[in-house]
Design a protein around this motif. Sequence first.
Motif, mmCIF file in Angstrom:
data_model
loop_
_atom_site.group_PDB
_atom_site.id
_atom_site.type_symbol
_atom_site.label_atom_id
_atom_site.label_comp_id
_atom_site.label_asym_id
_atom_site.label_seq_id
_atom_site.Cartn_x
_atom_site.Cartn_y
_atom_site.Cartn_z
ATOM 1 N N LEU A 1 0.861 -1.185 0.000
ATOM 2 C CA LEU A 1 0.000 0.000 0.000
ATOM 3 C C LEU A 1 0.896 1.233 0.000
ATOM 4 O O LEU A 1 1.733 1.404 0.890
ATOM 5 N N LEU A 2 0.736 2.088 -1.016
ATOM 6 C CA LEU A 2 1.507 3.318 -1.127
ATOM 7 C C LEU A 2 0.651 4.489 -0.655
ATOM 8 O O LEU A 2 -0.475 4.672 -1.126
ATOM 9 N N ILE A 3 1.195 5.288 0.272
ATOM 10 C CA ILE A 3 0.471 6.438 0.831
ATOM 11 C C ILE A 3 1.143 7.712 0.361
ATOM 12 O O ILE A 3 2.329 7.931 0.603
ATOM 13 N N LEU A 4 0.382 8.602 -0.290
ATOM 14 C CA LEU A 4 0.920 9.862 -0.803
ATOM 15 C C LEU A 4 0.076 11.036 -0.321
ATOM 16 O O LEU A 4 -1.115 11.107 -0.608
ATOM 17 N N LEU B 1 9.730 4.089 -9.024
ATOM 18 C CA LEU B 1 9.885 2.811 -8.319
ATOM 19 C C LEU B 1 8.801 2.639 -7.253
ATOM 20 O O LEU B 1 8.320 1.524 -7.031
ATOM 21 N N ALA B 2 8.416 3.732 -6.614
ATOM 22 C CA ALA B 2 7.332 3.656 -5.614
ATOM 23 C C ALA B 2 6.029 3.227 -6.286
ATOM 24 O O ALA B 2 5.302 2.366 -5.780
ATOM 25 N N TYR B 3 5.725 3.821 -7.432
ATOM 26 C CA TYR B 3 4.528 3.437 -8.183
ATOM 27 C C TYR B 3 4.616 1.979 -8.649
ATOM 28 O O TYR B 3 3.616 1.241 -8.611
ATOM 29 N N ALA B 4 5.794 1.567 -9.091
ATOM 30 C CA ALA B 4 5.970 0.196 -9.571
ATOM 31 C C ALA B 4 5.733 -0.814 -8.453
ATOM 32 O O ALA B 4 5.205 -1.907 -8.681
ATOM 33 N N ALA B 5 6.113 -0.453 -7.228
ATOM 34 C CA ALA B 5 5.968 -1.361 -6.087
ATOM 35 C C ALA B 5 4.526 -1.479 -5.604
ATOM 36 O O ALA B 5 4.137 -2.488 -5.020
ATOM 37 N N ALA B 6 3.715 -0.455 -5.859
ATOM 38 C CA ALA B 6 2.382 -0.363 -5.257
ATOM 39 C C ALA B 6 1.373 -1.326 -5.881
ATOM 40 O O ALA B 6 1.359 -1.539 -7.090
ATOM 41 N N ASP B 7 0.536 -1.897 -5.005
ATOM 42 C CA ASP B 7 -0.640 -2.649 -5.461
ATOM 43 C C ASP B 7 -1.895 -1.792 -5.330
ATOM 44 O O ASP B 7 -2.799 -1.863 -6.165
ATOM 45 N N ILE B 8 -1.944 -0.988 -4.274
ATOM 46 C CA ILE B 8 -3.052 -0.060 -4.032
ATOM 47 C C ILE B 8 -2.432 1.252 -3.566
ATOM 48 O O ILE B 8 -1.403 1.261 -2.874
ATOM 49 N N ILE B 9 -3.063 2.373 -3.922
ATOM 50 C CA ILE B 9 -2.521 3.695 -3.580
ATOM 51 C C ILE B 9 -3.593 4.527 -2.886
ATOM 52 O O ILE B 9 -4.752 4.549 -3.323
ATOM 53 N N ILE B 10 -3.200 5.203 -1.807
ATOM 54 C CA ILE B 10 -4.039 6.222 -1.160
ATOM 55 C C ILE B 10 -3.368 7.559 -1.410
ATOM 56 O O ILE B 10 -2.168 7.715 -1.148
ATOM 57 N N SER B 11 -4.105 8.533 -1.947
ATOM 58 C CA SER B 11 -3.465 9.773 -2.375
ATOM 59 C C SER B 11 -4.399 10.967 -2.237
ATOM 60 O O SER B 11 -5.625 10.831 -2.305
ATOM 61 N N ARG B 12 -3.801 12.146 -2.069
ATOM 62 C CA ARG B 12 -4.507 13.395 -2.296
ATOM 63 C C ARG B 12 -4.873 13.470 -3.781
ATOM 64 O O ARG B 12 -4.471 12.618 -4.577
ATOM 65 N N ALA B 13 -5.607 14.524 -4.161
ATOM 66 C CA ALA B 13 -6.084 14.609 -5.549
ATOM 67 C C ALA B 13 -5.695 15.927 -6.206
ATOM 68 O O ALA B 13 -6.481 16.535 -6.925
#
Length: 371
Positions: free
Chosen positions: A195-198, A257-269
Amino acid sequence: MNKKLRIILSGGGTGGHIYPAIAIANELRNRYPDASFLFVGAKDRMEMQKVPQAGYKIIGLWISGIQRKLTISNLMFPVKLISSLWKSRRIIKNFTPDIVIGTGGFASGPLLKIAGSRNIPTVLQEQNSYPGITNKWLAQKATIICVAYDCMDRFFPKDKIVKTGNPVRQDILEIKSKQEASLLKYNLDPGKKTLLILGGSLGARRINQLIVQKLDFFTELGIQVLWQCGKLYYKEYKKYNTRTNVQVHPFLDTMDLAYAAADIIISRAGAGSVSELCIVGKPVLFIPSPNVAEDHQTKNAKAILDQDGAVLLKESELHTVFDDVFLEVFQSEKKQRELSKNIKNLALPNATLTIVDEIERLIKSNAVTNG
């Protein structure tokens, strides 16, 4: 073209206005290596560091945005505006640009206003689905307005609009082949979902608070967390690095690389993030900031939601609905595939090239007219 081109770019206040301007300048420099470039931004804002780091000269104006409440800064706004208009006149007189490009933010207002009044060709680049005050103010005199969303003729003259998308960093255009490198870079377990948090480069307090509350929840689901908490919050949250499934970073400097690693992303818009996430094509849960002008992050996210390309969570609802909404995505591979496919369909990966094609067309047309 014998005459050396002279180009001014103006925009700033946030990375969402600065990085598109730099991307456009870089592509113009590729095509016109002998051209002269000048950036104009706001004094004491991040563009005064980021633009010179990218190799360009910048001049700062004494200007700031209008706050939502009564402040000393608001009372000073008319004085700052007049001062910036006068300085913009001097800049244009001294630099004599062939074209002026504005990427939004209050910093670009005075300069493009003066350029328009002098009949210098001007190009606006609007990143958001709901434009800011500055670009609305400048639209009537603009020659071309490059946009990233449909139905922007609600705000701008229809005959000036070109849908181009937003410039994005080039290294994210192909991330599939980078999966192995991403696991090595971030020391991730290939057997676990990531899970990638941005929350943006500075961070998002409410998202950070949510993640702290949900770390046990993520652990129970067997998820590893790659968390960009932002420079402002790193001191407060770095202690969570002690958990085996959590990595906290102030800033991720290898986003591909962070995007490549992610399966799901939580992000601002923010507009830049949304454009990048369309290209990345991973399942996204948007949590828009409610504290931005015209609530434009919610409108950006809704434009993706309306095409079934993402999930939208309001900050005010996080405490009641987050678990159910997250599980609905996490536990359904079908849902993940649908979200990925639909958001990817909205990608405009050649935005920088398309914008510069339009600028080049305008430069050549103006050269013929004045020739």
